[in-house]
Design an enzyme around this catalytic site. Structure first.
Site, PDB file in Angstrom:
ATOM      1  N   SER A  29      36.174  30.793  39.297  1.00 29.28           N
ATOM      2  CA  SER A  29      36.602  32.194  39.270  1.00 29.28           C
ATOM      3  C   SER A  29      35.728  32.948  38.271  1.00 29.28           C
ATOM      4  O   SER A  29      35.184  32.347  37.330  1.00 29.28           O
ATOM      5  CB  SER A  29      38.062  32.245  38.831  1.00 29.28           C
ATOM      6  OG  SER A  29      38.378  33.531  38.358  1.00 29.28           O
ATOM      7  N   SER A  30      35.648  34.264  38.427  1.00 28.30           N
ATOM      8  CA  SER A  30      34.837  35.061  37.493  1.00 28.30           C
ATOM      9  C   SER A  30      35.424  35.051  36.079  1.00 28.30           C
ATOM     10  O   SER A  30      34.732  35.410  35.123  1.00 28.30           O
ATOM     11  CB  SER A  30      34.711  36.508  37.988  1.00 28.30           C
ATOM     12  OG  SER A  30      35.988  37.080  38.156  1.00 28.30           O
ATOM     13  N   CYS A  31      36.677  34.617  35.919  1.00 30.35           N
ATOM     14  CA  CYS A  31      37.286  34.602  34.580  1.00 30.35           C
ATOM     15  C   CYS A  31      36.753  33.466  33.699  1.00 30.35           C
ATOM     16  O   CYS A  31      37.142  33.357  32.544  1.00 30.35           O
ATOM     17  CB  CYS A  31      38.806  34.537  34.663  1.00 30.35           C
ATOM     18  SG  CYS A  31      39.386  32.942  35.203  1.00 30.35           S
TER      19      CYS A  31
ATOM     20  N   TYR B  52      43.749  28.895  32.509  1.00 31.92           N
ATOM     21  CA  TYR B  52      43.172  28.809  33.862  1.00 31.92           C
ATOM     22  C   TYR B  52      41.654  28.698  33.771  1.00 31.92           C
ATOM     23  O   TYR B  52      41.030  27.870  34.446  1.00 31.92           O
ATOM     24  CB  TYR B  52      43.592  30.075  34.602  1.00 31.92           C
ATOM     25  CG  TYR B  52      43.048  30.312  35.980  1.00 31.92           C
ATOM     26  CD1 TYR B  52      43.539  29.621  37.089  1.00 31.92           C
ATOM     27  CD2 TYR B  52      42.081  31.292  36.217  1.00 31.92           C
ATOM     28  CE1 TYR B  52      43.086  29.889  38.365  1.00 31.92           C
ATOM     29  CE2 TYR B  52      41.619  31.571  37.487  1.00 31.92           C
ATOM     30  CZ  TYR B  52      42.128  30.868  38.562  1.00 31.92           C
ATOM     31  OH  TYR B  52      41.677  31.155  39.833  1.00 31.92           O
TER      32      TYR B  52
ATOM     33  N   LYS C 234      39.103  25.736  35.027  1.00 36.43           N
ATOM     34  CA  LYS C 234      38.000  25.995  35.973  1.00 36.43           C
ATOM     35  C   LYS C 234      36.647  25.586  35.383  1.00 36.43           C
ATOM     36  O   LYS C 234      35.799  25.049  36.082  1.00 36.43           O
ATOM     37  CB  LYS C 234      37.988  27.485  36.358  1.00 36.43           C
ATOM     38  CG  LYS C 234      39.192  27.920  37.191  1.00 36.43           C
ATOM     39  CD  LYS C 234      39.159  27.276  38.555  1.00 36.43           C
ATOM     40  CE  LYS C 234      40.247  27.785  39.473  1.00 36.43           C
ATOM     41  NZ  LYS C 234      40.260  27.088  40.766  1.00 36.43           N
TER      42      LYS C 234
ATOM     43  N   HIS D 151      47.967  39.256  42.278  1.00 33.97           N
ATOM     44  CA  HIS D 151      46.820  39.986  41.740  1.00 33.97           C
ATOM     45  C   HIS D 151      46.991  41.487  42.020  1.00 33.97           C
ATOM     46  O   HIS D 151      47.866  41.900  42.773  1.00 33.97           O
ATOM     47  CB  HIS D 151      45.518  39.493  42.391  1.00 33.97           C
ATOM     48  CG  HIS D 151      45.123  38.123  41.963  1.00 33.97           C
ATOM     49  ND1 HIS D 151      45.320  37.005  42.748  1.00 33.97           N
ATOM     50  CD2 HIS D 151      44.551  37.670  40.818  1.00 33.97           C
ATOM     51  CE1 HIS D 151      44.871  35.934  42.116  1.00 33.97           C
ATOM     52  NE2 HIS D 151      44.406  36.303  40.940  1.00 33.97           N
TER      53      HIS D 151
END
Ligand SMILES: NC(=O)C1=CN([C@@H]2O[C@H](COP(=O)(O)OP(=O)(O)OC[C@H]3O[C@@H](n4cnc5c(N)ncnc54)[C@H](OP(=O)(O)O)[C@@H]3O)[C@@H](O)[C@H]2O)C=CC1
Ligand SMILES: C[C@H]1O[C@H](OP(=O)(O)OP(=O)(O)OC[C@H]2O[C@@H](n3cnc4c(=O)[nH]c(N)nc43)[C@H](O)[C@@H]2O)[C@@H](O)[C@@H](O)C1=O
Length: 309
Positions: free
Chosen positions: A108-110, A137, A141, A180
């Site tokens: 994910s971009s996070c 999270y 990832k 989201h």
């Protein structure tokens, strides 16, 4: 991957997994394996070991995860860390033990530092502190990315990691608290219009910027990368275009036809100020998104009306 290859899609009932399933079916794949979380809890090591030993998939799309929006990430911090680590550890390790030819891990971009320069280049991974609301999270990832790279380096496994930007589309989660932002706004504006409310409340200040990719485009990219990308390290998947949450809310308002005003709830977190993906690596590999935001929101809203109203 051949059309007759045995392909396991982990998380096929979710937004991304169901889009990958549709894509593979459209491409003519005939040997796709799926299990719901009720049939196979991927956190359970023995169950995953038995599944891989008996099914022997050749290719794996790892789209099963504990997923949610900013408040869900911040509230269920232990579950986001434990579930995601268990799922990915089990699937990646048992893919290795059972000779899976290629695996795609979805991050994910996070994973990028909260204050990283924009747009986010793949090499910014682990160069700064993470956003607090989704740190558990993101740590899970990042571990998944490193696991794919480590299994490639030590065992020669062709495991690749794709980092999608914020997603939306068919089969999204419309939970009022845990979803989201895009599905949340679709629900909020639809219900406010039905009730004739004067305002819709947007969480935070409305100033954070986000990028959105339609999940069927992501599935198309996953398929493309599974066929064409064999490198270590991650690759970003997005559109390379973003907008403020306020502008997103105005767009959803317009599509749904709500005529009231926006209000902002500053007690809710803004999260990362901006996370725009640098997609130059993806474009250089020959893939670009097709579905633009307005068109994608209309498709998602139609799906919401069919399944949730
Ligand atoms: N949605 C987004 O905006 C983004 C998503 N991603 C990533 O994309 C991937 C897919 O996300 P998305 O489709 O949105 O998520 P969803 O919540 O829609 O789907 C997740 C899937 O994971 C499965 N799952 C969850 N826990 C378990 C478990 N313990 N055992 C087996 N299966 C489990 C669920 O199975 P079941 O339905 O059978 O219970 C579900 O089908 C994830 O890796 C996510 O991190 C990345 C960036 C953005
Ligand atoms: C994909 C990504 O998703 C998560 O990160 P996020 O992008 O911050 O998530 P979000 O979509 O929930 O919010 C985006 C922005 O929108 C604002 N916002 C306004 N109004 C609503 C609203 O009604 N609901 C929600 N959820 N957000 C709202 C909200 O305050 C925030 O500023 C990660 O935890 C992690 O899961 C991850 O990788």
């Amino acid at each position: 991957m051949e059309k007759s290859s045995k392909v396991y899609i982990a998380g096929h009932r979710g937004m991304v997994g169901s889009a990958i399933l549709r894509k593979l079916q459209k491409e003519g794949y005939t040997n796709i394996i799926t299990r719901s979380s009720k049939e196979l809890d991927l956190r359970n090591q023995q169950a995953v070991a038995d599944f891989f030993a008996s099914e022997k998939p050749e290719y794996v799309f790892l789209a099963a995860a504990k997923v949610g929006g900013i408040v869900a990430n911040n509230t269920y911090r232990a579950e986001f860390l434990y579930d995601n680590l268990q799922i990915q550890n089990n699937v990646i390790h048992h893919s290795y033990l059972n000779g899976v030819k290629k695996l795609m891990f979805l991050g994910s971009s996070c994973i990028y530092p909260k204050m990283a320069p924009q747009p986010l280049k793949e090499e910014y991974l682990l160069t700064g502190l993470l956003e607090e609301t989704n740190e558990p999270y993101a740590i899970a990832k990042i571990t998944g990315i490193k696991m794919c790279d480590a299994y490639r380096a030590q065992y020669g496994c062709n495991y690749i990691s794709a980092m999608p930007t914020n997603l939306y589309g068919y089969n999204d989660n419309y939970h009022p608290q845990n979803s989201h932002v895009l599905p949340a706004l679709i629900r909020k504006f639809h219900e406010a219009k039905e009730r004739g409310d004067a305002t819709v409340t947007i969480w935070g200040s409305g100033s954070p910027m986000r990028e959105f990719l339609f999940a069927d485009d992501l599935a198309d990219a996953c398929y493309y990368l599974m066929q064409n990308y064999n490198e270590p390290h991650l690759i970003n998947v997005g559109t390379g275009e973003d907008l403020t949450i306020k502008d997103l809310a105005l767009l959803v308002k317009d599509i749904i036809g709500f005529e009231g005003e926006l209000a902002f709830d500053s007690s809710k977190p803004d999260g990362t100020p901006r996370k725009l993906m640098d997609v130059s690596k993806l474009h250089s590999k020959g893939w670009k998104h097709k579905v633009e935001l307005r068109e994608g929101i209309k498709l998602a809203y139609q799906d919401f009306l069919e399944k949730h109203v």
